[in-house]
Design an enzyme around this catalytic site. Structure first.
Site, PDB file in Angstrom:
ATOM      1  N   ASN A 189      20.758 -11.406 -22.808  1.00 18.96           N
ATOM      2  CA  ASN A 189      22.199 -11.640 -22.898  1.00 18.96           C
ATOM      3  C   ASN A 189      22.585 -12.474 -24.111  1.00 18.96           C
ATOM      4  OD1 ASN A 189      22.894 -10.068 -20.757  1.00 18.96           O
ATOM      5  ND2 ASN A 189      22.876 -11.724 -19.261  1.00 18.96           N
ATOM      6  N   SER A 194      22.133 -15.350 -15.086  1.00 15.07           N
ATOM      7  CA  SER A 194      21.913 -14.547 -16.277  1.00 15.07           C
ATOM      8  C   SER A 194      22.234 -15.320 -17.562  1.00 15.07           C
ATOM      9  CB  SER A 194      22.720 -13.247 -16.214  1.00 15.07           C
ATOM     10  OG  SER A 194      23.934 -13.429 -15.571  1.00 15.07           O
TER      11      SER A 194
END
Ligand code: 3H9
Length: 680
Positions: free
Chosen positions: A477, A406
């Site tokens: 993110n 991520s």
């Protein structure tokens, strides 16, 4: 190409629309239909009319690209009145999807014939509007208020068989014989009088149905403007004569169609489709067949990822380092599937079929035949590199190797393999079997075929894929970071966690940052040393406040997991702030919004500047489908466009002293603001 053509089948006039891809009711279609209806009226030899469509679907709605521009006559509502007023029966022959204006057209016809696979619905609410061509008035007259509320306010289509049960479809035709059966039906009813005109029927409602519907759906409708307008219009269908009801519908849609919410929802409709297109990737890029998948890591992520493929019939080999972890992972998959059965989303038989395709293993050798292997192990570069080095040896030549990282550098991960052109990121969101978003991370060396295959696969597993370039945290993110940093800083300066969360809830997020942190668990990534208290989170963890699961984190929780502000957490935060020498002050909601949300827009602009996202609308798709950004605010970039980029820049400048040493204004954002431009 002629969009509307007519054919004679004896005394039946068949009107055929051919307006690919979805037979949207644009001007040429409306004009052609109006002329065909006039021709039918004028020709005494014609006794009935059939309206059908070529291609994959019946009319899928008004042409959304015409919204916001002056609409050329004939307008759809007037056209439909002309169809209904014709003194010869008109039969709609429905296949594919009769949606929005398409179903409204069918409702204005006197009869509806459909194939069993057809779907009928009024999804306008999802575009922030309501059915504006008589749908709110005609549908309740056919199916009653309760079913109309479900279809119009819920927006989900129903199948033709169900439609036949509720009287929306008059006859089901064989899948491969719709045109002929619709003509035969038209002949059957050619001489029947009076003509069944929907507008002449009475709409009925059980007592209390509107109140009950509002109460049941309050949470789902919160923040949206269109659902309440839909309800008001359906109420008018019950209370008022048809024509007066139409006036109510017209007044309501006129307001909604120019609203920021509808513009935002229409933006997301097109943004979602644009995201599937990769700049510079030829449409004929050869795809790599993916007939089997390997997943490394049977934790929450790995298990969820595996389910996506099992559910569409692709065998998955799932690998873990130890038997106990493997068993646990398989157990969780089985439990999630069992829940799908309980909620009616899947049948027992479907689950059995999916589970039979799952092969658990402890050996990399079992990944040798997989066409695609997705790694979902602990988020640490050294661990990932070790996995990829092993995987590179085990996987067959030509297999795609994907990482579910991520944050981490996909190119660095690819560098330990001998096939970096076959490596890319496939970043799923938790729970991976549910969340719609997939960030597809294109490495420096990822080949076109590998990228195109990942995008095509995403569609197969019903994800919305967005291409991101390699950078820390990719699109989602990376933009989350400034928001989290500011939220964390704000509570040290005097805002309460509940103040920050309230601003997010009011904005339309399902949850604020501190609620989310408590839900996920504050101990994610915690070093587990209670004497090291470098952040508020560490201080909370050190005192056993791990979030919802321990009964307290930023909030206190009761046994039903209802949250209340926590004096203990507030004391811990205040002590932490005092130790750092941070003075306390009153903080306005405005400041919270500017610091948390404007900084996200700024980061989004940097992502665009650096070419890490293809287009601003891709960023919006990421935030709407991956992070709960309210769809009626269109994603951060469209929202910024709507409030004005100058407003954003001015806000950021006003807050500049408080945004910390890492903050800098995006030159792209500033330039666009100065020129009065927008991102979308
Ligand atoms: C309405 O009807 C208002 C009325 O009540 C009253 C007015 C007065 N218009 O989704 P796909 C394009 S509101 C223009 O990939 P699928 C789409 O952008 C409308 N374009 O295919 C895409 O273009 P591209 C109510 C449209 O097979 C291409 O067609 N109706 C429209 O996965 C293929 O689309 C709806 O909300 C449109 N209405 O799904 C239905 N629809 O290739 C909206 C599609 O350039 N549409 N396009 O990217 C859908 O739900 C799906 O498109 C459908 C097909 C299920 C039909």
């Amino acid at each position: 190409m002629t969009i509307i053509t007519t054919e004679r089948a004896g005394d039946v006039l068949v009107v055929i629309s051919n307006n690919p891809p979805v037979n949207a009711l644009g001007h040429a279609v409306r004009d052609g239909l109006a002329k065909a209806i006039d021709a039918a009226a004028a020709d005494p030899a014609i006794k009935a009319v059939v309206i059908r469509c070529e291609g994959r679907t019946f009319f899928a709605g008004a042409d959304i690209t015409e919204f916001g521009k002056p609409m050329k006559d004939p307008q759809l509502p007037e056209l439909l009145e002309r169809i209904e007023a014709l003194d010869k029966p008109v039969v709609a022959a429905i296949h594919g999807t009769a949606l929005g204006g398409g179903l409204e057209t069918a409702l204005a016809c006197h009869y509806r014939v459909a194939v069993p696979s057809a779907k009928l619905g009024l999804p306008e609410v999802k575009l922030g509007i309501l059915p504006g061509a008589g749908g709110t008035q005609r549908l309740p007259r056919v199916v009653g208020a309760e079913a109309a509320l479900e279809m119009i306010v819920g927006g989900a289509p129903i199948g033709a068989k169900k439609a036949a049960e509720v009287g929306l479809v008059d006859r089901l035709a064989a899948e491969d014989n719709l045109a002929a059966e619709a003509i035969a039906f038209a002949r059957e009813v050619a001489d029947k009088r009076p003509l069944p005109r929907t507008s002449e029927r009475k709409a009925v409602a059980e007592p209390g149905v509107f109140e009950a519907f509002r109460a049941k759906n309050a949470k789902k409708m919160k923040g949206f403007e269109a659902p309440e307008a839909c309800i008001e219009a359906i109420q008018a269908a019950i209370d008022l004569p048809f024509r007066e009801g139409l006036e109510v519908e017209r007044r309501l849609i006129a307001k909604l169609i120019v609203s920021d919410q509808s513009k935002a929802q229409r933006h997301i409709f097109f943004a979602e489709r644009a995201a599937a297109k990769v700049d510079g990737l030829p449409a004929d890029t050869p795809l790599i067949p993916v007939k089997s998948v390997g997943v490394i890591g049977a934790g929450t992520m790995g298990g969820g990822i595996a389910m996506n493929f099992l559910s569409i019939g692709v065998p998955v080999t799932i690998l873990e380092a130890e038997q106990a972890a493997l068993d646990r992972g398989v157990g969780v998959i089985a439990k999630n599937y069992a829940n799908n059965v309980k909620s009616g989303r899947m049948t027992e038989a479907q689950v059995e079929k999916a589970m039979a395709l799952l092969k658990p293993t402890l050996s990399y050798d079992d990944l040798a035949q997989a066409d695609l292997v997705i790694e979902a192990v602990f988020e640490n570069m050294d661990v990932k590199k070790e996995v990829f080095a092993r995987l590179d040896k085990a996987a067959k030549p030509g297999a795609i190797l994907a990482t579910n990282t991520s944050y981490l550098d996909v190119d660095e991960i690819a560098s330990v393999t001998a096939r970096p052109e076959y490596v890319l990121g496939m970043h799923f969101f938790s729970p991976a079997n549910v969340m719609k978003l997939l960030e597809v991370v294109r490495g420096a060396k990822t080949s076109d075929s590998v990228l195109a295959t990942a995008m095509a696969l995403a569609k197969q597993i019903r994800k919305i894929a967005v291409v991101a370039g390699v950078c820390h945290g990719f699109i989602g993110n990376r933009m989350l970071k400034p928001r989290q940093d500011q939220a964390g800083q704000l509570i040290l300066e005097g805002a309460k966690p509940s103040d920050v969360d309230r601003v997010f809830l009011d904005f339309g997020f399902p949850m604020g940052p501190f609620q989310l942190a408590d839900l996920a668990g504050l101990d994610i990534g915690w070093h587990r040393d209670p004497t090291r208290r470098e952040t508020v989170r560490e201080a909370l963890c050190a005192e056993g406040r791990l979030g919802q699961k321990s009964g307290g984190g930023f909030y206190d929780y009761d046994e039903k997991r209802q949250r209340t502000p926590s004096p203990v957490a507030e004391r811990i935060i205040a002590e932490f702030a005092a130790a750092k020498g941070i003075p306390q002050r009153q903080i306005s909601d405005e400041e919270i919004r500017e610091r948390c949300l404007y900084t996200m827009v700024n980061e989004g602009a940097k992502i665009l500047e650096e070419g890490k996202a293809q287009r601003a609308s891709d960023i919006d798709v990421v935030w709407v489908y991956g992070y709960g950004w309210p769809v009626y605010r269109g994603g951060p970039m469209l929202w910024a466009d709507q409030i004005g980029l100058k407003t954003v820049v001015d806000g950021l400048k006003r807050q500049a002293d408080r945004l910390g040493p890492d903050f800098s204004l995006s030159p792209l954002l500033v330039a666009k603001a100065e020129k009065g431009e927008t991102f979308n």
